[in-house]
Design a protein around this motif. Structure first.
Motif, mmCIF file in Angstrom:
data_model
loop_
_atom_site.group_PDB
_atom_site.id
_atom_site.type_symbol
_atom_site.label_atom_id
_atom_site.label_comp_id
_atom_site.label_asym_id
_atom_site.label_seq_id
_atom_site.Cartn_x
_atom_site.Cartn_y
_atom_site.Cartn_z
ATOM 1 N N ILE A 76 -6.090 104.519 103.874
ATOM 2 C CA ILE A 76 -5.854 103.135 104.302
ATOM 3 C C ILE A 76 -7.163 102.347 104.280
ATOM 4 O O ILE A 76 -7.223 101.203 103.825
ATOM 5 C CB ILE A 76 -5.241 103.114 105.712
ATOM 6 C CG1 ILE A 76 -3.905 103.872 105.719
ATOM 7 C CG2 ILE A 76 -5.051 101.685 106.207
ATOM 8 C CD1 ILE A 76 -3.328 104.088 107.097
ATOM 9 N N ARG A 78 -9.828 102.711 102.446
ATOM 10 C CA ARG A 78 -10.297 102.366 101.102
ATOM 11 C C ARG A 78 -9.500 101.217 100.503
ATOM 12 O O ARG A 78 -10.055 100.387 99.783
ATOM 13 C CB ARG A 78 -10.246 103.603 100.194
ATOM 14 C CG ARG A 78 -11.331 104.605 100.525
ATOM 15 C CD ARG A 78 -11.448 105.729 99.515
ATOM 16 N NE ARG A 78 -12.656 106.504 99.800
ATOM 17 C CZ ARG A 78 -13.126 107.482 99.035
ATOM 18 N NH1 ARG A 78 -12.489 107.798 97.916
ATOM 19 N NH2 ARG A 78 -14.221 108.129 99.359
ATOM 20 N N LEU A 79 -8.198 101.180 100.780
ATOM 21 C CA LEU A 79 -7.400 100.063 100.290
ATOM 22 C C LEU A 79 -7.859 98.754 100.932
ATOM 23 O O LEU A 79 -7.966 97.725 100.265
ATOM 24 C CB LEU A 79 -5.921 100.312 100.601
ATOM 25 C CG LEU A 79 -5.264 101.485 99.865
ATOM 26 C CD1 LEU A 79 -3.843 101.699 100.375
ATOM 27 C CD2 LEU A 79 -5.259 101.258 98.360
ATOM 28 N N ASN A 83 -10.257 95.391 99.085
ATOM 29 C CA ASN A 83 -9.826 93.999 99.194
ATOM 30 C C ASN A 83 -10.867 93.175 99.947
ATOM 31 O O ASN A 83 -11.115 92.009 99.614
ATOM 32 C CB ASN A 83 -8.480 93.946 99.918
ATOM 33 C CG ASN A 83 -7.620 92.785 99.477
ATOM 34 O OD1 ASN A 83 -7.706 92.336 98.342
ATOM 35 N ND2 ASN A 83 -6.796 92.283 100.382
ATOM 36 N N PHE A 237 -4.912 91.827 94.696
ATOM 37 C CA PHE A 237 -4.471 93.172 95.047
ATOM 38 C C PHE A 237 -3.189 93.531 94.308
ATOM 39 O O PHE A 237 -3.062 94.622 93.744
ATOM 40 C CB PHE A 237 -4.266 93.282 96.560
ATOM 41 C CG PHE A 237 -3.879 94.673 97.006
ATOM 42 C CD1 PHE A 237 -4.828 95.672 97.092
ATOM 43 C CD2 PHE A 237 -2.564 94.975 97.331
ATOM 44 C CE1 PHE A 237 -4.477 96.955 97.485
ATOM 45 C CE2 PHE A 237 -2.201 96.247 97.729
ATOM 46 C CZ PHE A 237 -3.172 97.242 97.814
ATOM 47 N N VAL A 241 -2.001 96.576 91.761
ATOM 48 C CA VAL A 241 -0.860 97.433 92.095
ATOM 49 C C VAL A 241 0.121 97.531 90.925
ATOM 50 O O VAL A 241 0.716 98.585 90.666
ATOM 51 C CB VAL A 241 -0.143 96.897 93.353
ATOM 52 C CG1 VAL A 241 1.213 97.580 93.552
ATOM 53 C CG2 VAL A 241 -1.020 97.096 94.584
ATOM 54 N N TRP A 247 -2.596 103.630 88.625
ATOM 55 C CA TRP A 247 -1.952 104.755 89.310
ATOM 56 C C TRP A 247 -2.202 106.077 88.593
ATOM 57 O O TRP A 247 -2.225 107.138 89.225
ATOM 58 C CB TRP A 247 -0.469 104.472 89.490
ATOM 59 C CG TRP A 247 -0.283 103.282 90.387
ATOM 60 C CD1 TRP A 247 0.060 102.018 90.037
ATOM 61 C CD2 TRP A 247 -0.532 103.248 91.807
ATOM 62 N NE1 TRP A 247 0.066 101.191 91.130
ATOM 63 C CE2 TRP A 247 -0.283 101.914 92.240
ATOM 64 C CE3 TRP A 247 -0.911 104.199 92.747
ATOM 65 C CZ2 TRP A 247 -0.424 101.528 93.571
ATOM 66 C CZ3 TRP A 247 -1.046 103.814 94.077
ATOM 67 C CH2 TRP A 247 -0.803 102.486 94.469
ATOM 68 N N PHE A 250 -5.464 106.878 89.881
ATOM 69 C CA PHE A 250 -5.230 107.287 91.272
ATOM 70 C C PHE A 250 -4.955 108.791 91.321
ATOM 71 O O PHE A 250 -5.560 109.534 92.115
ATOM 72 C CB PHE A 250 -4.044 106.485 91.815
ATOM 73 C CG PHE A 250 -3.583 106.851 93.195
ATOM 74 C CD1 PHE A 250 -4.063 106.190 94.305
ATOM 75 C CD2 PHE A 250 -2.627 107.846 93.381
ATOM 76 C CE1 PHE A 250 -3.610 106.502 95.586
ATOM 77 C CE2 PHE A 250 -2.170 108.168 94.653
ATOM 78 C CZ PHE A 250 -2.661 107.489 95.762
ATOM 79 N N ALA A 375 -9.864 95.721 94.341
ATOM 80 C CA ALA A 375 -8.561 96.336 94.566
ATOM 81 C C ALA A 375 -8.395 97.601 93.730
ATOM 82 O O ALA A 375 -7.912 98.630 94.229
ATOM 83 C CB ALA A 375 -7.447 95.336 94.242
ATOM 84 N N GLY A 378 -10.558 100.328 95.135
ATOM 85 C CA GLY A 378 -10.006 100.814 96.394
ATOM 86 C C GLY A 378 -8.809 101.717 96.197
ATOM 87 O O GLY A 378 -8.691 102.771 96.831
ATOM 88 N N ILE A 379 -7.894 101.325 95.307
ATOM 89 C CA ILE A 379 -6.693 102.133 95.068
ATOM 90 C C ILE A 379 -7.050 103.468 94.439
ATOM 91 O O ILE A 379 -6.578 104.526 94.878
ATOM 92 C CB ILE A 379 -5.692 101.368 94.172
ATOM 93 C CG1 ILE A 379 -5.131 100.147 94.920
ATOM 94 C CG2 ILE A 379 -4.545 102.281 93.740
ATOM 95 C CD1 ILE A 379 -4.313 99.214 94.039
ATOM 96 N N ALA A 382 -8.740 105.653 96.940
ATOM 97 C CA ALA A 382 -7.781 106.192 97.906
ATOM 98 C C ALA A 382 -7.047 107.399 97.339
ATOM 99 O O ALA A 382 -6.636 108.303 98.087
ATOM 100 C CB ALA A 382 -6.776 105.110 98.306
#
Length: 455
Positions: A76, A78-79, A83, A237, A241, A247, A250, A375, A378-379, A382
């Motif tokens: 959380i 890092r997300l 941002n 952000f 996403v 992803w 990710f 963003a 961060g994602i 995470a």
């Protein structure tokens, strides 16, 4: 010597002895800040079995749960911090995080039962978000021809904190007992936690004083420097996403950095239990895993930059897939070693490739969605923590031994490496990267010519 492009005002070289330019000051302060955050984040791990666990009467399940909580909360964090970098800038973000880290690391020494200890470990986990700021800030300061190695080196040297703490915290704790700041063998960990906390305060001051958000200044002084969405676009952000490539990265980062987190938290225990080593010896061996960050992560980023010269952005991705595949194979080998010497050797081999994979990942990240850099960083960051939580949950709930768990995780990494082949770039992005590369090469030639004339 000035090594910035006139248009970008980003450094095109990394001169480690340069402490005067804004770019290199940021380079050094960002890895030092990250090092301290990592040191504080994992300061409890090497003391868990010998002092903290017995002092607070923690069960095996509670020890693993504390690790999960400390790593999980960082998902959380890092997300949010990614941002936050886009909104208030990396300078303020890092300063505030260091101040927070100093308070929570020192405060953990006052835990008196399982509940208060769990809360303190969760709070400490927030400082794991420091990685995102480090990557964001170096990406802002360095040109595309060196951004891979810049990101990888600051992250790698920062990650050293996770290895160094394995070796130093037992010594610091013993020192507290020797000088009379602890009243028993089991309580020596408590005053030891103030050491990283105090250093964090000093670095927070340095970061605030000697860095800026961007080569052109701070966001607060020049709002035009702050990332903004264009009319009709999703928020920064949400733009990240919706990008499938984010992803995939990710998952990939979960397969490399997630495993580094997991091994940092369990390596000392692994050597203590499997090879019957004492706390100090096991900690020294476990530290070798983190010490590979001296060069391994940098190598991964540097090779990503090299592959891009001939293969473009897709070249960076191909290098990432290769190094991640070998990482998984190396972990499988490590899990099968029953002789101490072979275990250490294969652990070092695994460490080399896991950290090169991390550097390779963040040589790709800056080119995924440049407007949503915070963003995206961060994602993806995470994802590493999600991976670590999954590994720890598997260990806690499956009943599998640690060595067999390592084997299963190695197989998973090999499978995840294939996902990297799904990271694609548009022809426009590839063409823009080639044009930027040519521009930087021309600038480098001009700079070298001027240096020859000056000589």
């Amino acid at each position: 010597m000035k090594t910035n492009t006139p248009s970008l005002e980003k450094a095109t070289r990394i001169n480690l002895l340069d402490f005067s330019s804004l770019q290199m000051r940021t380079f050094h302060l960002s890895w030092i800040a990250f090092f301290l955050c990592f040191f504080g984040w994992f300061a409890h791990a090497p003391l868990m079995n010998s002092t903290i666990g017995p002092d607070l009467d923690l069960s095996k399940a509670q020890k693993i749960t504390a690790f999960i909580a400390s790593v999980g909360i960082t998902i959380i964090a890092r997300l949010i911090i990614g941002n936050l970098c886009d909104k208030i800038g990396p300078r303020k973000s890092y300063t505030y995080l260091l101040l927070f880290g100093a308070v929570v690391v020192a405060s953990s020494s006052f835990a008196y039962n399982w509940e208060t200890y769990l809360l303190s470990r969760m709070a400490i986990g927030v400082i794991g978000a420091s990685f995102v700021i480090t990557q964001y800030h170096t990406t802002k300061m360095f040109a595309p021809n060196v951004v891979g190695i810049a990101n990888a080196t600051t992250a790698g040297w920062g990650n050293l904190g996770g290895g160094v703490t394995q070796a130093l915290m037992p010594l610091i704790a013993s020192g507290m007992l020797a000088v009379g700041l602890a009243n028993s063998e089991l309580s020596k960990w408590r005053p030891a936690m103030f050491v990283p906390a105090l250093i964090m305060l000093g670095v927070a001051y340095l970061y605030w004083t000697y860095t800026k958000d961007d080569p052109k200044g701070n966001f607060s002084e020049n709002p035009d420097l702050q990332p903004k969405k264009l009319e009709g676009e999703s928020g920064l952000f949400m733009s990240a996403v919706k990008d499938r490539r984010v992803w995939i990265l990710f998952a990939i980062y979960g397969a490399c950095f997630g495993l580094e987190l997991f091994v940092n938290g369990r390596a000392a225990t692994y050597y203590q239990t499997k090879f019957s080593l004492n706390e100090t010896t096991a900690g020294m061996i476990a530290a070798l895993f983190g010490l590979m960050n001296l060069f391994a992560r940098s190598m991964g980023g540097w090779l990503g930059d090299r592959f891009s010269k001939t293969g473009g952005l897709s070249g960076r991705v191909k290098w990432l897939v290769m190094v991640l595949f070998v990482e998984g194979f190396a972990l499988i080998l490590f899990s099968r070693m029953d002789m101490l010497g072979l275990a250490i050797g294969t652990m070092i081999l695994f460490s080399l490739f896991v950290q090169m994979a991390e550097g390779a990942t963040y040589s790709v990240v800056p080119f995924i969605n440049k407007k949503s850099l915070g963003a995206v960083a961060g994602i993806v960051g995470a994802g590493g923590n999600v991976g670590a939580v999954i590994y720890a949950q598997f260990l806690l709930r499956s009943g599998a031994s640690l060595e067999n768990s390592f084997m299963y995780f190695g197989i998973a990494v090999v499978a995840i490496s294939m996902l990297g082949l799904g990271i694609k770039f548009s022809q426009a992005d590839e063409d823009a990267a080639v044009a930027e590369q040519k521009k930087l090469e021309e600038f480098e030639k001009e700079l070298q010519a001027k240096e020859k004339l000056a000589a």
